[in-house]
Design an enzyme around this catalytic site. Structure first.
Site, PDB file in Angstrom:
ATOM      1  N   GLU A 171       0.827  -1.201   0.000  1.00 43.18           N
ATOM      2  CA  GLU A 171       0.000   0.000   0.000  1.00 43.18           C
ATOM      3  C   GLU A 171       0.868   1.260   0.000  1.00 43.18           C
ATOM      4  O   GLU A 171       1.838   1.358   0.764  1.00 43.18           O
ATOM      5  CB  GLU A 171      -0.866  -0.010   1.267  1.00 43.18           C
ATOM      6  CG  GLU A 171      -2.062   0.872   1.166  1.00 43.18           C
ATOM      7  CD  GLU A 171      -2.087   1.908   2.252  1.00 43.18           C
ATOM      8  OE1 GLU A 171      -1.423   1.718   3.277  1.00 43.18           O
ATOM      9  OE2 GLU A 171      -2.771   2.925   2.046  1.00 43.18           O
ATOM     10  N   CYS A 228      -2.117  -7.434   7.580  1.00 42.61           N
ATOM     11  CA  CYS A 228      -1.784  -6.021   7.826  1.00 42.61           C
ATOM     12  C   CYS A 228      -1.634  -5.747   9.326  1.00 42.61           C
ATOM     13  O   CYS A 228      -2.531  -6.036  10.114  1.00 42.61           O
ATOM     14  CB  CYS A 228      -2.858  -5.111   7.224  1.00 42.61           C
ATOM     15  SG  CYS A 228      -2.437  -3.385   7.410  1.00 42.61           S
ATOM     16  N   LYS A 241      -3.565 -14.087   2.095  1.00 46.66           N
ATOM     17  CA  LYS A 241      -2.238 -13.709   2.576  1.00 46.66           C
ATOM     18  C   LYS A 241      -2.302 -13.543   4.087  1.00 46.66           C
ATOM     19  O   LYS A 241      -3.181 -12.837   4.594  1.00 46.66           O
ATOM     20  CB  LYS A 241      -1.797 -12.410   1.906  1.00 46.66           C
ATOM     21  CG  LYS A 241      -0.414 -11.935   2.311  1.00 46.66           C
ATOM     22  CD  LYS A 241       0.111 -10.951   1.291  1.00 46.66           C
ATOM     23  CE  LYS A 241       1.479 -10.417   1.650  1.00 46.66           C
ATOM     24  NZ  LYS A 241       1.417  -9.382   2.687  1.00 46.66           N
TER      25      LYS A 241
HETATM   26  C1  LIG Z   1       4.930  -0.065   2.857  1.00 48.55           C
HETATM   27  C2  LIG Z   1       4.299  -1.439   2.888  1.00 48.55           C
HETATM   28  C3  LIG Z   1       2.988  -1.590   2.460  1.00 48.55           C
HETATM   29  C4  LIG Z   1       2.372  -2.863   2.493  1.00 48.55           C
HETATM   30  N1  LIG Z   1       1.078  -3.003   2.056  1.00 48.55           N
HETATM   31  C5  LIG Z   1       0.491  -4.228   2.054  1.00 48.55           C
HETATM   32  C6  LIG Z   1      -0.829  -4.430   1.537  1.00 48.55           C
HETATM   33  O1  LIG Z   1      -1.506  -3.494   1.052  1.00 48.55           O
HETATM   34  N2  LIG Z   1      -1.351  -5.690   1.599  1.00 48.55           N
HETATM   35  C7  LIG Z   1      -0.647  -6.746   2.118  1.00 48.55           C
HETATM   36  O2  LIG Z   1      -1.160  -7.865   2.145  1.00 48.55           O
HETATM   37  N3  LIG Z   1       0.607  -6.593   2.560  1.00 48.55           N
HETATM   38  C8  LIG Z   1       1.197  -5.376   2.536  1.00 48.55           C
HETATM   39  N4  LIG Z   1       2.494  -5.228   2.967  1.00 48.55           N
HETATM   40  C9  LIG Z   1       3.272  -6.427   3.349  1.00 48.55           C
HETATM   41  C10 LIG Z   1       4.074  -6.947   2.146  1.00 48.55           C
HETATM   42  O3  LIG Z   1       3.191  -7.434   1.148  1.00 48.55           O
HETATM   43  C11 LIG Z   1       5.011  -8.093   2.558  1.00 48.55           C
HETATM   44  O4  LIG Z   1       4.256  -9.115   3.142  1.00 48.55           O
HETATM   45  C12 LIG Z   1       6.079  -7.642   3.553  1.00 48.55           C
HETATM   46  O5  LIG Z   1       6.685  -6.417   3.150  1.00 48.55           O
HETATM   47  C13 LIG Z   1       7.157  -8.717   3.742  1.00 48.55           C
HETATM   48  O6  LIG Z   1       7.763  -9.032   2.524  1.00 48.55           O
HETATM   49  P1  LIG Z   1       9.182  -8.395   2.081  1.00 48.55           P
HETATM   50  O7  LIG Z   1      10.148  -8.666   3.199  1.00 48.55           O
HETATM   51  O8  LIG Z   1       9.505  -9.101   0.795  1.00 48.55           O
HETATM   52  O9  LIG Z   1       8.958  -6.920   1.906  1.00 48.55           O
HETATM   53  C14 LIG Z   1       3.105  -3.979   2.957  1.00 48.55           C
HETATM   54  C15 LIG Z   1       4.430  -3.810   3.370  1.00 48.55           C
HETATM   55  C16 LIG Z   1       5.039  -2.569   3.337  1.00 48.55           C
HETATM   56  C17 LIG Z   1       6.486  -2.431   3.790  1.00 48.55           C
END
Ligand SMILES: Cc1cc2nc3c(=O)[nH]c(=O)nc-3n(C[C@H](O)[C@H](O)[C@H](O)COP(=O)(O)O)c2cc1C
Length: 327
Positions: A18, A107, A148
């Site tokens: 997001e 979230c 998720k």
């Molecule tokens: C700024 C930000 C916004 C995110 N928005 C969402 C979202 O809208 N929906 C969701 O399921 N996860 C959201 N996440 C979680 C990510 O999809 C992901 O699960 C998380 O960042 C861990 O993965 P990574 O280490 O590859 O970033 C968000 C994470 C971040 C950092």
């Protein structure tokens, strides 16, 4: 030479983020290859059927058959706790042409959790299952419903129960961010914890969290037992990461900065100039992620940091090329 061995041919999903991964960013990242799917930023569902314009704003790809410009399907993510409201909104997403619907139970945001959305529901596995079942039943059978989650809220004690409920409710695939809500985004991600809930579902499971390199992707798959991957911040920090994973390019460094800077400049000029109060914000945000792999991102960030108008930001891209990169 690295001795890492690629464990399996994985599918790679671009994570929902997001305020960060919008349609423009999905288009740019999927153009670089490797992704089999994207997920939109979450659409918050309270008690009502949301108007079409909300879906089109968060998922403009719906006007293009639910695909990014490079043909990668985009699933619409919904977040909420009211099963009936989620069901009618999932129906609307499907009617508008969504390639799939994804439900967010991960979230950690306080405002979202206070209204009983996101990871707070992981404390109630039966409720999660009832929501998934309600949405699944309401949607056309040929449109996939994915989910998720995180490994839990306070801890991972309920993970087995949560995952069993999601499968029995008829979800087709599940992405697990291998941290609890209380872990937030702090490293490490607990990939091995997920192994306990894989059973015979590896082909429907995506491991997520803290995957920054091709070698990390191998470890995440080996330790979790999941067959597939979801990339979030790693995809922003190294925009060709999915392509290198898909091509098993474990020894190949991230794409050259000289090429990438053209992508960043184009992203700025096409998508980050229009809202007068926010000019350049998304570009600076992306540079903050890119700093992880590219020292040049720091130089460019320093040049742009205080600038707020199109002309001066655009001129700093030229200055960066001439003075920092000598090209
Ligand atoms: C700024 C930000 C916004 C995110 N928005 C969402 C979202 O809208 N929906 C969701 O399921 N996860 C959201 N996440 C979680 C990510 O999809 C992901 O699960 C998380 O960042 C861990 O993965 P990574 O280490 O590859 O970033 C968000 C994470 C971040 C950092």
């Amino acid at each position: 030479m690295s001795t890492a061995i690629r464990p399996h041919l994985s599918k790679i999903v671009l994570a929902p983020m997001e305020g960060v991964i919008d349609a423009a960013m999905r288009a740019r990242l999927t153009k670089l290859g490797g992704y089999s799917r994207c997920v939109t930023e979450f659409i918050r569902v309270s008690d009502v059927l949301l108007p079409k314009r909300v879906f089109m704003r968060l998922c403009p790809e719906l006007a293009e058959g639910g695909l990014t410009a490079s043909g990668v399907p985009v699933y619409v993510q919904l977040l909420g706790s009211n099963p009936e409201a989620l069901a009618i909104n999932a129906q609307r997403a499907a009617a508008l042409g969504a390639r799939g619907v994804d439900l967010n139970f991960g979230c950690p945001a306080k405002t979202v959790n206070k209204s009983m959305g996101g990871s707070v529901l992981l404390q109630e596995p039966d409720r999660v299952a009832a929501i998934v079942a309600g949405v699944r039943d309401a949607m056309p059978a040929d449109i996939p419903l994915t989910v998720k989650i995180r490994i839990g809220y306070h801890d991972d004690q309920l993970l087995e129960q949560i995952v069993a409920g999601i499968w029995s409710a008829g979800a087709s695939e599940l992405a697990i961010h291998a941290r609890t809500k209380f872990d937030g985004y702090k490293p490490p991600a607990y990939w091995a914890t997920v192994q306990d809930v894989v059973h015979d579902r590896a082909r429907q499971l995506y491991i997520n969290g803290e995957i920054w390199t091709v070698a990390d992707s191998y470890k995440a798959i080996q330790q979790s037992g999941c067959e597939h991957l979801m990339l979030g911040r790693g995809a922003l920090a190294a925009p060709d990461l999915a392509n290198r994973i898909a091509n098993d390019a474990v020894d190949q460094p991230p794409m050259a900065w000289e090429l990438l800077v053209g992508e960043i400049e184009e992203q700025f000029l096409q998508h980050d100039c229009n809202s007068p109060r926010h000019i350049g914000n998304r570009t600076k945000q992306w540079l903050a992620y890119l700093k992880r792999h590219y020292p040049e991102a720091l130089q460019l960030f320093a040049r742009l940091r205080t600038l707020r108008d199109v002309q001066s930001i655009a001129s700093q891209f030229t200055a960066h090329r001439q003075q920092d990169l000598s090209i």
